[in-house]
Design a protein around this motif. Sequence first.
Motif, short mmCIF file in Angstrom:
data_model
loop_
_atom_site.label_atom_id
_atom_site.label_comp_id
_atom_site.label_asym_id
_atom_site.label_seq_id
_atom_site.Cartn_x
_atom_site.Cartn_y
_atom_site.Cartn_z
N PRO A 1 0.84 -1.21 0.00
CA PRO A 1 0.00 0.00 0.00
C PRO A 1 0.87 1.26 0.00
O PRO A 1 1.86 1.32 0.72
CB PRO A 1 -0.78 -0.11 1.31
CG PRO A 1 -0.68 -1.56 1.70
CD PRO A 1 0.65 -2.03 1.20
N VAL A 2 0.51 2.21 -0.84
CA VAL A 2 1.35 3.41 -0.95
C VAL A 2 1.01 4.43 0.12
O VAL A 2 -0.08 4.44 0.68
CB VAL A 2 1.23 4.10 -2.34
CG1 VAL A 2 1.61 3.15 -3.45
CG2 VAL A 2 -0.16 4.65 -2.56
N GLU A 3 1.96 5.30 0.38
CA GLU A 3 1.76 6.35 1.37
C GLU A 3 1.31 7.63 0.67
O GLU A 3 1.79 7.95 -0.41
CB GLU A 3 3.08 6.63 2.09
CG GLU A 3 3.64 5.40 2.77
CD GLU A 3 4.84 5.69 3.67
OE1 GLU A 3 5.25 6.86 3.75
OE2 GLU A 3 5.33 4.73 4.28
N ILE A 4 0.36 8.32 1.28
CA ILE A 4 -0.05 9.63 0.75
C ILE A 4 0.12 10.64 1.87
O ILE A 4 -0.79 10.86 2.67
CB ILE A 4 -1.50 9.59 0.22
CG1 ILE A 4 -1.68 8.41 -0.74
CG2 ILE A 4 -1.83 10.91 -0.50
CD1 ILE A 4 -3.09 8.24 -1.25
N PRO A 5 1.26 11.27 1.94
CA PRO A 5 1.55 12.18 3.05
C PRO A 5 0.57 13.35 3.12
O PRO A 5 0.18 13.89 2.09
CB PRO A 5 2.97 12.70 2.74
CG PRO A 5 3.56 11.71 1.80
CD PRO A 5 2.41 11.16 1.01
N SER B 1 -5.40 12.70 5.41
CA SER B 1 -5.84 11.83 6.50
C SER B 1 -6.63 10.66 5.96
O SER B 1 -7.33 10.75 4.95
CB SER B 1 -6.66 12.61 7.53
OG SER B 1 -8.01 12.68 7.12
N VAL C 1 -2.63 8.70 5.21
CA VAL C 1 -2.79 7.40 4.57
C VAL C 1 -1.45 6.64 4.50
O VAL C 1 -0.54 7.05 3.78
CB VAL C 1 -3.37 7.53 3.14
CG1 VAL C 1 -3.52 6.15 2.49
CG2 VAL C 1 -4.70 8.27 3.17
N ASN C 2 -1.34 5.62 5.29
CA ASN C 2 -0.19 4.70 5.32
C ASN C 2 1.15 5.34 5.65
O ASN C 2 2.17 4.65 5.70
CB ASN C 2 -0.06 3.95 3.98
CG ASN C 2 -1.24 3.04 3.70
OD1 ASN C 2 -1.78 2.45 4.63
ND2 ASN C 2 -1.66 2.95 2.45
#
Lengths: 249, 481
Positions: free
Chosen positions: A87-91, A94, A142-143
Amino acid sequence: MLEIKNLHASINGKNILKGINLTVKPGEVHAIMGPNGSGKSTLAQVIAGRETYEVTEGEVLFNGKNILEMDPEERAREGVFVAFQYPVEIPGVSNTYFLKAGLNEIRKHRGLEPLDAVEFLALVRERLKVLHLTENLLNRSVNEGFSGGEKKRNEIFQMAVLEPTLSILDETDSGLDIDALRDVADGVNKLRKKDNATIVVTHYQRLLNYIVPDYVHVLQDGKIVKSGGRELALELEEKGYDWVKEQAA
Amino acid sequence: MTTETQSIETLATQEYKYGFITQIETETAPRGLNEDIIRLISFKKNEPKWLLEWRLKAYRYWLTMEEPKWHNVHYPKINYQDIIYYAAPKHKNKLNSLDDIDPEIRRTYEKLGIPLEEQMRIAGVAVDAVFDSVSVATTFKEKLKNLGIIFCSFSEAVQEYPELVKKYLGSVVPYTDNYFATLNSAVFTDGSFCYVPKGVRCPMELSTYFRINTADTGQFERTLIVAEEGSYVSYLEGCTAPIRDTNQLHAAVVELVAFDNAQIKYSTVQNWYPGDKEGKGGIYNFVTKRGKCAGVSSKISWTQVETGSAITWKYPSCILQGDNSIGEFYSVAVANNRQQADTGTKMVHIGKNTRSTIVSKGISAGFGNNSYRGLVQVHKKAENTRNFSQCDSLLIGDKCGAHTFPYIEVKNTSSTVEHEASTSKIGEDQIFYCKQRGLSTEDAVNMIVNGFCKEVFRELPMEFAVEAQKLLGISLEGSVG
């Protein structure tokens, strides 16, 4: 629900899927097993609509509609969900905001009114409870900065909120310790209903001790070479993939 | 992948939403610049002699200066003799209420989605609306007056409070400062003035909407904000401009002065016409913004969201003179299509224990070029000072550019200066992940970009933050590849 017919797909000119046939009915759990490089993850990505893969032949019908002609977001709105291996991170975004946006798009597609913040919060709280997750998950990006286990739990949480009709778990067990594995499997089992279906893509039979499949398919070199019931997974565990290869030869 | 690129490109071609021209009569000076024009401006505005002298000194100094070339922006040579330096909308009577405003102007604001009355009613914002060069309406003035706060157009301040203007004008940005500031000092026409007396906390966000309107009229705004001891003020500045074929020069000067324990928060959302896809037209924005933390424990925060203009040349700065004073700079700058942005800040640490924070988010898309240029300067006697800088760049597509030019000069060994920088690209993986959850490409990009800018947006007043997010969405529509 899902009908895959003679599906061929390639990436950068290299053929990965070489004629997959698979039928999944509501309420069923299918496990797709196979050695590394057999095309398991590619199958998941192609169903989700990843544009890096080119479908060269065949069709994928979802509830009678050819989803190969749809954009990935349309497929998602139709009810296809993939729990990703990575799963990718979306800095800065939320989890709550992200999920609410996704859920409301899906609801809109189904002709439902969007949920407002209060209704949404009630829903996510309920789902968190079912999955034994804590609320701090909601306000985190997110992640971002999640451990491997947290990322996988978050995928299952998203699945619980979005309520897909077809869930594809892509190597969800990889990198999980035994407790996390049990939690994730427990979540998936709780979300099982008679009108939704699950495809579990995995390398090991370990996960299938917790998520018990109705059917097991062995993928090798882009083709399903053997299908069977639950016991096939155990047999594989014992004899290894080479055994299937020899049988198929 | 190709489908995605295409759909993004389609999105990016959307026309500038706020391009329209208002038909109202204006009183306009002849083109060009000389001492007579400056005398005309000063005469039209009924200015005291000292101010005319000051303008002339600036003009004469400007003649000896050269246009700066150190920045990372490119544009055709500006013909300063081809610019109209004064234009005022004609109105017959003095305005007492919003109803007296020219209906055309009202409609313009409505098209922009910022009806004054709405703002007054819902947001409780006092608006000093600058239309072309003369302030048209000033609201909530009475309420502010009761607190002793002065918030009016610069011209009015010159008439009503000349001693305050005389005392502070040029005290932060002297008329010799730089090419564009010096030009502004000679020809500025109007702007905003704000004075917050000792111990007063301004109860509402003060706001000015600037709008460039008359063809080829350079806008030379002058803003001066003075916060006396222990006071607080939050000021919002937001801008849009109509479509024009020729480039429009804008050279504003903003000066802030904060005394002991005073705090000034200055927020900008800038959305001037950036030119078309090929870069034709669009505003040249050469702005000098500087704040002086003159008193102990004073604080000045700059927050800016820069999405417009063909060229943005802007370095809101803080002179941290008072001991324990604090300077902050939060910035989002977007360069899409052919836009060029060279922006950043200067933090000059003079007093002891002074602190500064810099958070810069540069977004480049299309053929846009985004440069962060910052200076952190610590003077010899500035003991125990701290600076933290963070400069992040986000690239959308592979034809744009991001550059970082951090300058650090430290002359005190007890100081700490930290600098962090990162460059990232919106990943296909991120977009695909969002799409798999049901979001469109456009929404996915918006979400990712807004997440990237979050640290800056949360510094903006709430309603401004919402506007900024929308603006960012519009500015980047169709830009992902």
